[in-house]
Design an enzyme around this catalytic site. Structure first.
Site, PDB file in Angstrom:
ATOM      1  N   ASP A 216     -22.246  36.331  14.935  1.00 19.42           N
ATOM      2  CA  ASP A 216     -23.236  37.307  14.805  1.00 19.42           C
ATOM      3  C   ASP A 216     -24.676  36.526  14.235  1.00 19.42           C
ATOM      4  OD1 ASP A 216     -21.988  39.532  15.465  1.00 19.42           O
ATOM      5  OD2 ASP A 216     -21.068  39.580  13.253  1.00 19.42           O
TER       6      ASP A 216
ATOM      7  N   SER B 238     -10.849  36.525  17.929  1.00 16.02           N
ATOM      8  CA  SER B 238     -11.252  37.710  17.617  1.00 16.02           C
ATOM      9  C   SER B 238     -10.684  38.409  16.325  1.00 16.02           C
ATOM     10  CB  SER B 238     -11.360  38.729  18.805  1.00 16.02           C
ATOM     11  OG  SER B 238     -11.565  40.296  18.412  1.00 16.02           O
TER      12      SER B 238
ATOM     13  N   SER C 260     -18.361  43.731   7.311  1.00 17.15           N
ATOM     14  CA  SER C 260     -16.886  43.675   7.510  1.00 17.15           C
ATOM     15  C   SER C 260     -16.042  44.064   6.428  1.00 17.15           C
ATOM     16  CB  SER C 260     -16.507  42.278   7.956  1.00 17.15           C
ATOM     17  OG  SER C 260     -17.276  41.719   8.938  1.00 17.15           O
TER      18      SER C 260
ATOM     19  N   ARG D 217     -13.675  47.517   5.991  1.00 16.48           N
ATOM     20  CA  ARG D 217     -12.268  47.526   5.433  1.00 16.48           C
ATOM     21  C   ARG D 217     -11.905  48.184   3.907  1.00 16.48           C
ATOM     22  NH1 ARG D 217     -13.634  43.495   8.897  1.00 16.48           N
ATOM     23  NH2 ARG D 217     -12.189  42.510  10.353  1.00 16.48           N
TER      24      ARG D 217
END
Length: 447
Positions: free
Chosen positions: A328, A175, A29, A33
């Protein structure tokens, strides 16, 4: 990973103790980014510890296609010379995200706020995954889908807004990807863009916005939610980013050490963000021996070293509100639950049905192949644990092109009586390219 490559099967057999010290790959993640914020900054951003899996490399290529100069300086060491908010170039090639839903959805947010047109595509698995939940709020900003598959699926052509509008948007489901896409689009809009979430989701986008100099405010909203407000059109300042180790990747060797008798493992530099540590919280409730050492901050994120030892686990009830902090990790938690004493109930797993595969169905198939009794009631998964070392195994796990199912299946086999075969481990490269060699170095029997 090419959807047409020949499958690469592997078999994990009952292993002796796992021992050693490791660092899991950089957080996926944060890696996505870091590249994107490098693109949107004026000047040079240096990144250390970048995850060099297929998903993140797809985002790096997309950043280059939109105008950034992206260079790999060494292992995990990258440099991005950005163009700044408002100055993206029209990409001449398709932005192909392979298996990466995160990369595709975040970049849709970036494109939506700029007067550029981009074609988005991915592999067979990504083409099945829903994009409408991101495209709907981006339409409010002023973006338009010029052509696309049914239900907003890939491949599609997205035209960004000439005059992006600031919006206030309440996410219909928890989300981080939807929230992030709206905030990334809002960077190029005048005024304030606000996202309201009823359940707090991973906050890497907000943390990195602040780290790169944007004016972003986060306040509580309701019992579990938050209101995030971003002041648009900032001049983002390039920053050095050290990517922490991915807790979702560290989860696999961590659970393997808990399940294989005699194991003791040191795992360094794991991200300890409270919106990402639901698995460790749950495993500790189950009786896992996980010791925390040297808590610190790196690149705007909390980080810690962990020492993990074989543990006799007990089944627990995992509340639905914990799901966003471990979405996850449910496949590998189901593996841990299979070796626990008693029943583990994981509540509120609807989001698993729209991951790389229908992960809930894939987890069920994996448990069935190993001889573990389970039930699915609505959005809950109930696993009847068999106790340490007493899962029969002997079956084959169908991965459905899903890297987390592949790794979970291998970990399941390491403590099973008859091991487990995984039909295709090739997709592990999307998030953890070194997983199989690293597990072998620790003592895992993987052929």
């Amino acid at each position: 990973m090419n959807a047409h490559s020949a499958p690469t099967p592997a078999t994990a057999g009952k292993s002796g103790p796992l021992r050693g010290q490791i660092r899991a790959p950089g957080d996926k993640s944060v890696s996505h980014r870091a590249l994107i914020f490098g693109l949107l900054s004026c000047g040079t951003t240096e990144i250390g510890g970048l995850l060099e899996g297929a998903d993140v490399l797809a985002t790096a290529r997309a950043c280059a296609a939109l105008g950034a100069k992206v260079d790999r300086l060494g292992e995990g060491h990258w440099r991005v010379q950005g163009v700044g908010v408002g100055a993206l170039l029209n990409p001449t090639e398709t932005l192909d995200f392979g298996n990466s839903g995160t990369g595709a959805r975040l970049m849709m947010g970036v494109v939506a706020g700029h007067p550029v047109t981009a074609r988005f595509d991915g592999d067979a698995s990504l083409r099945k995954r829903p994009m409408k939940r991101v495209l709907d709020p981006l339409a409010l900003v002023g973006a338009r889908v010029l052509e696309g598959a049914e239900g907003g699926r890939l491949p599609l052509v997205l035209e960004g807004a000439r005059e992006p509008l600031p919006v206030t948007f309440e996410t219909p489901v928890p989300s981080a990807q939807v929230k992030s896409a709206v905030l990334l689009a809002g960077l190029a809009a005048p005024g304030e863009t606000t996202v309201i979430e009823r359940e707090a989701t991973r906050d890497h986008t907000e943390a990195m916005l602040a780290y790169f100099g944007a004016d972003v405010r986060v306040v509580p909203e309701g019992a579990h939610g938050r209101r995030i407000t971003l002041v648009g059109r900032p001049e983002l300042t390039p920053a050095k980013v050290m990517v922490p180790s991915d807790p979702s990747s560290a989860a696999f060797p961590l659970v393997a050490a808990l399940l294989v008798k005699g194991s003791k493992l040191a795992i360094d530099g794991v991200m300890a963000n409270p919106l990402r540590n639901g698995l460790v919280v749950t495993l500790r409730e189950m009786g896992a021996r996980i010791e925390t050492l040297d808590e610190r901050r790196e690149g705007g994120e909390a980080v810690e070293d962990l020492v993990v030892q074989f543990s006799e686990l007990t089944g627990v009830d995992v509340p639905a509100e914990r799901a966003p902090s471990m979405i996850d990790e449910y496949p590998i938690l189901a593996v841990a639950a299979a070796y626990a004493r008693g029943v583990t109930r994981m509540r509120g797993l609807s989001e698993l049905k729209v991951k790389e595969s229908d992960r809930l169905a894939a987890v069920a198939d994996m448990l069935r192949a190993a001889g573990v009794t389970f039930a699915i009631e609505g959005d809950d998964l109930i696993v009847e644990g068999r106790g340490p070392g007493s899962v029969p195994g002997g079956g084959t796990v169908t991965t459905h092109m899903d890297h987390r199912i592949a790794m979970s299946g291998l970990v399941l086999g390491l403590a099973a009586e008859a091991g487990m075969t995984v039909d295709d481990v090739a997709f592990i490269a999307t998030s953890f390219p070194d997983f199989v060699p690293m597990m072998r170095r620790l003592g895992a029997e993987i052929a």
